[in-house]
Design an enzyme around this catalytic site. Sequence first.
Site, PDB file in Angstrom:
ATOM      1  CG  HIS A   1      -1.621   1.286   1.478  1.00 50.07           C
ATOM      2  ND1 HIS A   1      -2.505   1.880   0.609  1.00 50.07           N
ATOM      3  CD2 HIS A   1      -1.505   2.130   2.549  1.00 50.07           C
ATOM      4  CE1 HIS A   1      -2.928   3.021   1.126  1.00 50.07           C
ATOM      5  NE2 HIS A   1      -2.330   3.193   2.295  1.00 50.07           N
TER       6      HIS A   1
ATOM      7  CG  HIS B   1       1.382   6.905   4.487  1.00 51.56           C
ATOM      8  ND1 HIS B   1       1.725   6.142   3.402  1.00 51.56           N
ATOM      9  CD2 HIS B   1       0.130   6.498   4.838  1.00 51.56           C
ATOM     10  CE1 HIS B   1       0.737   5.317   3.106  1.00 51.56           C
ATOM     11  NE2 HIS B   1      -0.251   5.511   3.962  1.00 51.56           N
TER      12      HIS B   1
ATOM     13  CD  GLU C   1      -2.743   5.299  11.875  1.00 48.11           C
ATOM     14  OE1 GLU C   1      -3.930   5.254  12.206  1.00 48.11           O
ATOM     15  OE2 GLU C   1      -2.361   5.546  10.723  1.00 48.11           O
ATOM     16  CG  ASP C   2      -0.954   1.436  11.058  1.00 43.31           C
ATOM     17  OD1 ASP C   2      -1.675   1.733  12.019  1.00 43.31           O
ATOM     18  OD2 ASP C   2      -1.269   1.645   9.866  1.00 43.31           O
TER      19      ASP C   2
ATOM     20  CG  ASP D   1      -3.702   6.668   2.928  1.00 41.54           C
ATOM     21  OD1 ASP D   1      -3.222   5.530   2.947  1.00 41.54           O
ATOM     22  OD2 ASP D   1      -4.599   7.042   3.709  1.00 41.54           O
TER      23      ASP D   1
ATOM     24  CG  ASP E   1     -23.368  19.031 -21.194  1.00 45.28           C
ATOM     25  OD1 ASP E   1     -24.341  18.332 -20.871  1.00 45.28           O
ATOM     26  OD2 ASP E   1     -22.988  20.011 -20.542  1.00 45.28           O
TER      27      ASP E   1
END
Length: 725
Positions: free
Chosen positions: A48, A72, A76-77, A139, A259
Amino acid sequence: MKPADDLITLVRAYNPRTNEQLIRDAYDFGRDMHEGQYRKSGEPYFSHPIEVASILAQQHLDDATIVTALLHDTIEDTKASYQIVAEKFGTDIAELVNGVTKLTNLQLNSTETKQAENFRKLFMAMSRDLRVLLVKLADRLHNMRTIRSMRAEKQVQKARETMDIFAPLAGRMGMQWMREELEDLSFKVLNPEARNSIIRRFVMLQQETGDVIERITTDMRAELTRVGIGGTVTGRAKRPYSIWRKMEEKDQSFSRLSDIYGFRIITGSEDDCYRVLGAIHRRWRSVPGRFKDYISQPKSNGYRSIHTTVSGRDGKRVEVQIRTKEMHEVAEAGVAAHWSYRDGVPSENPFAVDPARWITTLSEQFQNEDDHEDFLEAVKLEMYSDKVFCFTPKGEVVKLPKGATPIDFAYAIHTRIGSACVGAKIDGMRVPLWTRVKNGQSIEIITAEGQEPQATWLDIATTGKAKTAIRRALREVDRERFIKLGWELARSAFEHIGKKATDKALETAAEKLRLDSRDTLLARLGSAELSASQVVLTLYPKLVPDDGEGVARDRAVIGLAPGQKFERAACCQPLPGERIVGITWKGRGVVVHAIDCPVLGDYEDQPERWLDLHWHAGKHAAVNPVTLAVTMGNDAGVLGRICTLIGEQKANISDLKFIDRKPDFYRILVDIELRDAEHLHNVTSALEAESDIAALSRHRNPSAARPPAPAPAEIGETVGLQTSR
């Protein structure tokens, strides 16, 4: 999972001087930190961040942004910390990674107050470094591309959040391609039947008419060659969601929508843009009102292009965009063009906008919004709006959202001018204030001393700035009156539980309710923004009567004579928490009306029959019927979801009527039994969040007004209005 060499090759193609070792180190660090982690699809998780970095590389962004994309999710993870990232890659990259982490942790789809506060934090993060948002958008784009691996309810949540927040943000930044893809991916989740229907109709149209795009593209190239102008011509069918939105806005079926094809001509110079425009208009008939010159009047995000719509082959309307190569680069990258690289150096595109100036301009529009709802409304209006450009009598340009009125124009110039507005002239002609302004019009605002904003202006204004200024002015005008009325409501509510509404008690209540003063509390009470029961419950929760169902129905209203009966008027269906008055009927009791009920006009010449009433401050039973008018999509399961949402709010449905059936939508009247105005707000908020509900309003029926029913002893049975006993 792509190897590091593939990503580096992609970056080196536009930036030969890239720091390959920095990208390789970030790749190795991210891979090691995410080792053993997997996505819902079963792929290694680190695939990812690589895809996010690739999306940003396709935008020719700098090394710091690419590295941030690879890292990124590490803070956090994984076990990585800010300090570790800063030591390995420097504080600038660590700040970017930390900024993306903070954005990820914002719950942007939460309740309105919290959502507004999170929007403030979002703009603060953007103001520090806009690249944080670029990484977050990439992301979200990759997550939407792979959303099918998520649970169904999670897909819907993410798709709504994307449609409401991230797609408009991408558009506001000028990244129109990303906005369109995010919208279409969300549309695929939220309304797959509609999207598939449009795709099927496209296939049928191509079978009937052949390759329209190729034919028109060939015609345009031939016309450019004939007049001796160099340029590239490309065409495409618009995305399904874009077509669906046009069908909704114009209330037209697919067959009548003209259109649905767009063409782009890239020329060598600005002069060539206007020469191409002349050639196109000479060859094909232009459509009135469909011309926009964003070259002479660029958008705030740097976008420049000429837009025109012409009648092409077989009378089909097609949109044509004309721009130079440099303009096209900004049109594709938007504000992100500031960080674009070409041949190893930052791209010196003359049309790229300074992101610091852009975000400052955007933030200034919201910095004075103190009220959460006003702030949220202003942000959403600004993000969603398409612009029109109008002129002051001196020739200065004023940018407004599509659908704006002279009131919005006046407030855009200055709040003082908006508040003093008494009329307007457009191109020299006097017009009503509700007139919708158009591109290129010259607007003159007529002012007068002593003029004050009118409540009706709230329905006329469309910009957040105008609405906020009008509300603030109205609150100030009515403040003294509301304070007096609020004092009476508070005094009555406190006396009912044997207490006095002292200054100290009211100040304590204001503090607990997070209001700045006693007067603010009283003003909110008087304007029905706050109920007396909320104030009493805040200070004395144990003293409020609670006999199982709460306030007995025969004690729900305060201000009646001993033994006097009352009934809720069916015409306006007043609820506890709303301002009310009573109309007496000789020998019959009192009919309670909402203060804004139009039926009250029938009794203006009979003041002796009016009673000043208030609702009891305690907890009311959920027995007060209210009728809601709902316009909902004609899809399987929609009615069931509506009933479920109402049930989840502890409200009972007592009746349901279909009043209009169309192929796409149904209109229904739903009778529900509620406790009070707050209960109604909870129900309507839950329903408004349902994507298949197109419109929701409180249904009031003045023709339902009639005198209270005679006593049973007189006619043998009770008839007439619902009685609250």
